[in-house]
Design an enzyme around this catalytic site. Structure first.
Site, PDB file in Angstrom:
ATOM      1  N   ARG A  87       0.874  -1.184   0.000  1.00 55.18           N
ATOM      2  CA  ARG A  87       0.000   0.000   0.000  1.00 55.18           C
ATOM      3  C   ARG A  87       0.899   1.218   0.000  1.00 55.18           C
ATOM      4  O   ARG A  87       1.722   1.407   0.900  1.00 55.18           O
ATOM      5  CB  ARG A  87      -0.888   0.011   1.244  1.00 55.18           C
ATOM      6  CG  ARG A  87      -1.519   1.364   1.510  1.00 55.18           C
ATOM      7  CD  ARG A  87      -2.546   1.338   2.601  1.00 55.18           C
ATOM      8  NE  ARG A  87      -3.720   0.598   2.204  1.00 55.18           N
ATOM      9  CZ  ARG A  87      -4.892   0.662   2.848  1.00 55.18           C
ATOM     10  NH1 ARG A  87      -5.029   1.440   3.892  1.00 55.18           N
ATOM     11  NH2 ARG A  87      -5.917  -0.039   2.432  1.00 55.18           N
TER      12      ARG A  87
ATOM     13  N   HIS B 122      -7.854   0.544  -5.763  1.00 56.34           N
ATOM     14  CA  HIS B 122      -7.960  -0.282  -4.547  1.00 56.34           C
ATOM     15  C   HIS B 122      -8.602  -1.618  -4.953  1.00 56.34           C
ATOM     16  O   HIS B 122      -9.732  -1.926  -4.573  1.00 56.34           O
ATOM     17  CB  HIS B 122      -8.780   0.451  -3.481  1.00 56.34           C
ATOM     18  CG  HIS B 122      -8.607  -0.102  -2.098  1.00 56.34           C
ATOM     19  ND1 HIS B 122      -7.782  -1.186  -1.806  1.00 56.34           N
ATOM     20  CD2 HIS B 122      -9.162   0.270  -0.904  1.00 56.34           C
ATOM     21  CE1 HIS B 122      -7.846  -1.429  -0.511  1.00 56.34           C
ATOM     22  NE2 HIS B 122      -8.664  -0.577   0.055  1.00 56.34           N
TER      23      HIS B 122
ATOM     24  N   GLN C  76     -10.128  -4.238  -2.386  1.00 53.49           N
ATOM     25  CA  GLN C  76     -11.414  -3.781  -1.852  1.00 53.49           C
ATOM     26  C   GLN C  76     -12.542  -4.108  -2.833  1.00 53.49           C
ATOM     27  O   GLN C  76     -13.606  -4.602  -2.436  1.00 53.49           O
ATOM     28  CB  GLN C  76     -11.341  -2.261  -1.609  1.00 53.49           C
ATOM     29  CG  GLN C  76     -12.612  -1.672  -1.047  1.00 53.49           C
ATOM     30  CD  GLN C  76     -12.878  -2.116   0.376  1.00 53.49           C
ATOM     31  OE1 GLN C  76     -12.024  -2.029   1.226  1.00 53.49           O
ATOM     32  NE2 GLN C  76     -14.074  -2.616   0.648  1.00 53.49           N
TER      33      GLN C  76
ATOM     34  N   ASP D 151     -17.591   6.518  -0.127  1.00 53.15           N
ATOM     35  CA  ASP D 151     -16.255   6.487   0.467  1.00 53.15           C
ATOM     36  C   ASP D 151     -15.935   7.912   0.926  1.00 53.15           C
ATOM     37  O   ASP D 151     -16.641   8.869   0.558  1.00 53.15           O
ATOM     38  CB  ASP D 151     -15.233   5.988  -0.577  1.00 53.15           C
ATOM     39  CG  ASP D 151     -13.818   5.869  -0.016  1.00 53.15           C
ATOM     40  OD1 ASP D 151     -13.654   5.792   1.216  1.00 53.15           O
ATOM     41  OD2 ASP D 151     -12.858   5.874  -0.819  1.00 53.15           O
TER      42      ASP D 151
ATOM     43  N   CYS E 292     -16.355   1.211   2.058  1.00 58.10           N
ATOM     44  CA  CYS E 292     -15.137   0.419   2.256  1.00 58.10           C
ATOM     45  C   CYS E 292     -14.576   0.570   3.661  1.00 58.10           C
ATOM     46  O   CYS E 292     -13.805  -0.283   4.114  1.00 58.10           O
ATOM     47  CB  CYS E 292     -14.086   0.816   1.224  1.00 58.10           C
ATOM     48  SG  CYS E 292     -13.670   2.568   1.297  1.00 58.10           S
TER      49      CYS E 292
ATOM     50  N   ARG F 179     -13.038  -8.927   3.356  1.00 55.35           N
ATOM     51  CA  ARG F 179     -11.672  -8.684   2.880  1.00 55.35           C
ATOM     52  C   ARG F 179     -10.824  -9.931   3.125  1.00 55.35           C
ATOM     53  O   ARG F 179     -10.014 -10.324   2.285  1.00 55.35           O
ATOM     54  CB  ARG F 179     -11.043  -7.487   3.623  1.00 55.35           C
ATOM     55  CG  ARG F 179     -11.687  -6.132   3.355  1.00 55.35           C
ATOM     56  CD  ARG F 179     -11.440  -5.659   1.945  1.00 55.35           C
ATOM     57  NE  ARG F 179     -10.037  -5.531   1.619  1.00 55.35           N
ATOM     58  CZ  ARG F 179      -9.278  -4.469   1.901  1.00 55.35           C
ATOM     59  NH1 ARG F 179      -9.800  -3.418   2.476  1.00 55.35           N
ATOM     60  NH2 ARG F 179      -7.993  -4.443   1.542  1.00 55.35           N
TER      61      ARG F 179
HETATM   62  N1  NVA Z   1     -10.298   6.441  -0.705  1.00 59.01           N
HETATM   63  C1  NVA Z   1      -9.795   6.060   0.587  1.00 59.01           C
HETATM   64  C2  NVA Z   1      -9.933   4.589   0.802  1.00 59.01           C
HETATM   65  C3  NVA Z   1      -9.474   4.094   2.151  1.00 59.01           C
HETATM   66  C4  NVA Z   1      -9.601   2.622   2.296  1.00 59.01           C
HETATM   67  C5  NVA Z   1      -8.348   6.491   0.713  1.00 59.01           C
HETATM   68  O1  NVA Z   1      -7.580   6.285  -0.239  1.00 59.01           O
HETATM   69  O2  NVA Z   1      -7.975   7.036   1.755  1.00 59.01           O
HETATM   70  N1   CP Z   2     -10.913  -0.364   3.435  1.00 60.63           N
HETATM   71  C1   CP Z   2      -9.612  -0.360   3.739  1.00 60.63           C
HETATM   72  O1   CP Z   2      -8.734  -0.572   2.906  1.00 60.63           O
HETATM   73  O2   CP Z   2      -9.366  -0.095   5.053  1.00 60.63           O
HETATM   74  P1   CP Z   2      -7.947   0.153   5.720  1.00 60.63           P
HETATM   75  O3   CP Z   2      -7.450   1.477   5.208  1.00 60.63           O
HETATM   76  O4   CP Z   2      -8.219   0.176   7.190  1.00 60.63           O
HETATM   77  O5   CP Z   2      -7.020  -0.956   5.311  1.00 60.63           O
END
Ligand code: NVA
Ligand code: CP
Length: 303
Positions: free
Chosen positions: A100, A127, A130, A221, A260, A288
């Site tokens: 990530r 993502h 997800q 989201d 999510c 997940r």
């Molecule tokens: N769009 C959000 C998703 C978090 C799981 C982010 O990138 O922060």
């Molecule tokens: N939805 C998701 O990816 O959550 P986290 O950021 O907690 O991993």
């Protein structure tokens, strides 16, 4: 044989996608197996995470492998060593790298230099893990065809991957986003092409009420994603797209409420719908684990 990476949803063919979803259901029924026995999976995080971090760690363990969680700050990556050299070194120790981070390009560079599979656990652009889970969760309720998901809010990484996964799954998807919050044009074009090739509909709707009408799920989201700076003008534009009881009443009576997580309660979603009977947000979080196990079993274990 070429190494199989999972950087975006369409890295899986339609058949592979279906296979992984089917296997996710099997792992949900029977959680333990030795598919990753003797294997180590590096989990590299350059951004915070609760669900992804824990579901991958537990998932690798339940498949008999060893999860190795690393933060970018603890590694030499970027500061003293290039992404490519990090990929070459990690490939000598571990059997897969889950990462990530911020830029998609960094994950592509990592994958290009790695000799083991790389799984994208979120970038600014995508993502995919997800989205795999989200379609799995949607199908738990609606295994039939001819349905529509409406995504409300910011055109972000989650919106992009969800749109790609919906196309592969044969589900129509409407992005209800205000002007100025669209996905990048290149991503819109590639999703439109994918959707056309899958025979599904993909479109943008500026009126949130029209977008919600007839939907089998309303998905939202956060409005400001990790790594983005607060932007009050953007938040102002997004206010009519908040997932609340008024919009939910426009959707089908059986419609799901999806997110999510993490959610900014009171911003993109109200407590009323997030805690209401139509919400599946915590099922998504649980799933997940099952979906990623199926993904790893396929990519690493050949099943
Ligand atoms: N769009 C959000 C998703 C978090 C799981 C982010 O990138 O922060
Ligand atoms: N939805 C998701 O990816 O959550 P986290 O950021 O907690 O991993």
């Amino acid at each position: 044989m070429a190494v199989k990476h999972f950087l975006t949803v369409p890295d899986l063919s339609k058949d592979e996608f279906e296979h992984v979803l089917q296997q996710a259901a099997a792992w949900k029924r029977q959680p333990y197996g030795g598919v990753l026995a003797g294997k180590t999976v590096a989990l590299v995080f350059g951004k915070p995470s609760t669900r992804t971090r824990v579901s991958f760690s537990v998932g690798v363990y339940q498949l008999g492998g060893l999860p190795l969680t690393l933060s970018e700050q603890e590694l030499q990556i970027r500061t003293s060593e290039s992404i490519e050299d990090t990929a070459r070194v990690l490939s000598r120790y571990v059997n897969a790298i889950v990462i990530r981070t911020f830029a998609k390009k960094d994950v592509e560079d990592l994958a290009a230099a790695a000799s083991v599979p790389v799984i994208n656990a979120l970038t600014d652009e995508d993502h995919p893990c997800q989205a795999l889970t989200d379609i799995f969760t949607f199908r738990e309720h609606f295994p039939d065809t001819g349905r529509k998901i409406t995504y409300l809010g910011d055109g972000n990484n989650v919106a992009a991957s969800l749109s790609e996964a919906a196309a592969l799954a044969g589900i129509d998807i409407c992005l209800a986003v205000p002007e100025g919050c669209d996905l990048p044009k290149v991503k819109m074009d590639s999703i439109a092409m994918l959707s056309e090739s899958c025979g599904t509909k993909f479109w943008v709707e500026r009126d949130p009420e029209a977008a919600a009408a007839g939907a089998s799920a309303l998905y939202t989201d956060v409005w400001i994603s990790m790594g983005q700076t607060d932007d009050s003008a953007k938040v102002e534009r997004l206010l009519p797209f908040r997932l609340d009881g008024r919009l939910l009443a426009r959707a089908l009576p059986e419609a799901l409420v999806m997110h999510c997580l993490p959610a900014h309660r009171g911003e993109e979603i109200t407590d009323e719908v997030m805690d209401g009977p139509q919400s599946v947000v915590f099922d998504q979080a649980e799933n997940r684990l099952h979906a990623q196990k199926a993904l790893m079993a396929y990519i690493l274990g050949g099943r």
